[in-house]
Design a protein around this motif. Sequence first.
Motif, short mmCIF file in Angstrom:
data_model
loop_
_atom_site.label_atom_id
_atom_site.label_comp_id
_atom_site.label_asym_id
_atom_site.label_seq_id
_atom_site.Cartn_x
_atom_site.Cartn_y
_atom_site.Cartn_z
N ARG A 93 32.58 23.85 11.93
CA ARG A 93 32.60 24.96 12.76
C ARG A 93 31.32 25.08 13.32
O ARG A 93 30.06 24.83 12.96
CB ARG A 93 32.75 26.16 11.73
CG ARG A 93 34.19 26.11 11.06
CD ARG A 93 34.17 27.27 10.08
NE ARG A 93 33.44 27.11 9.16
CZ ARG A 93 33.62 27.97 7.82
NH1 ARG A 93 33.98 28.85 7.81
NH2 ARG A 93 32.52 27.99 6.89
N TRP A 115 28.64 25.35 9.07
CA TRP A 115 28.48 25.82 10.59
C TRP A 115 27.26 25.31 11.04
O TRP A 115 26.39 25.04 10.45
CB TRP A 115 28.08 27.38 10.47
CG TRP A 115 29.47 28.23 10.27
CD1 TRP A 115 29.69 28.87 8.90
CD2 TRP A 115 30.19 28.85 11.32
NE1 TRP A 115 30.89 29.74 9.41
CE2 TRP A 115 31.28 29.69 10.36
CE3 TRP A 115 30.44 28.60 12.59
CZ2 TRP A 115 32.30 30.13 11.22
CZ3 TRP A 115 31.50 29.35 13.13
CH2 TRP A 115 32.41 30.19 12.60
N PRO A 134 37.03 18.58 13.62
CA PRO A 134 37.39 19.79 13.25
C PRO A 134 37.24 20.40 11.94
O PRO A 134 37.24 21.66 11.86
CB PRO A 134 39.07 19.35 13.29
CG PRO A 134 39.04 18.09 12.87
CD PRO A 134 38.05 17.50 13.57
N ASN A 160 37.65 25.52 16.50
CA ASN A 160 36.44 25.54 15.39
C ASN A 160 35.23 25.87 16.03
O ASN A 160 33.88 25.63 15.90
CB ASN A 160 36.18 24.22 14.76
CG ASN A 160 36.34 23.06 15.55
OD1 ASN A 160 36.65 23.08 16.66
ND2 ASN A 160 35.40 21.67 15.37
#
Length: 257
Positions: A144, A115, A141, A166
């Motif tokens: 995230r 992330w 992609p 995402n």
Amino acid sequence: MSTALLPAPRFRMDGRWRARRPERLLTQNSELREDGVWNWTLPALATRLPDGRGVLTCPSAGVCALACYARNGTFNIPTTRRRHQENLAYVLDDLPGWTRQMAAELAHPRHRGGWVRIHDSGDFLSARYLAAWLRLMHFRPEVRFYCYTKEVSLFRQYVEPAPPRNFRWVFSYGGKEDHLLDPAVDRVADVYPDEAAIRADGWHSQDASDLLAVLGPAPVGIPANNIPAFRKRQAGRTFRQWQAEEDARRAARRRTA
């Protein structure tokens, strides 16, 4: 650290600050590191660059500006402030170059499946800048992304019609566009005086992990930072209540003007 110890700023022929290009764009603050989250940072609210340019980095900020954690503590250390200004200058002066460097950095295996929080300080300061982030999300992609934002109108126009798969976001109260939010439809977050107040309203705290803001149950409550001056200004209200009071005062002044 004293500002006297910082290197003197260099300027280009056009008078703009020749900002240092950071070797790595994404960093980890102490809170996000616990969740394995990387973050990108701009100056909070507004800043004046060494070449004299004044830049508003949170265009829709409202009462949040009066109690913003990113305008306090370590964010005000001169070297930290200069790094955030360098990030901003990079975006303003060479957005294509910044985009290429960010895309290359996001290709590193450490970011695959992980992330990235866009802005632990600052916000989407223009449609062009937001579009660059959206292109990066489509191009990477396997990474995230998430953010808090007060740029409701910008997201309505450029993100919500076709959001990247995402990307997750939460609209945070305390801004000039609070009136555009509907908690029954939008994912929203509000800053509360404490955990007890969050529970009393039936909201859901994200204090255990910042990712709960976009992955946990909604609506989201954020306990206020323990900064005495800011807590005094907040005066036991949520940012949503505080902003509504300010909006009502401004409307009353317009009616009597």
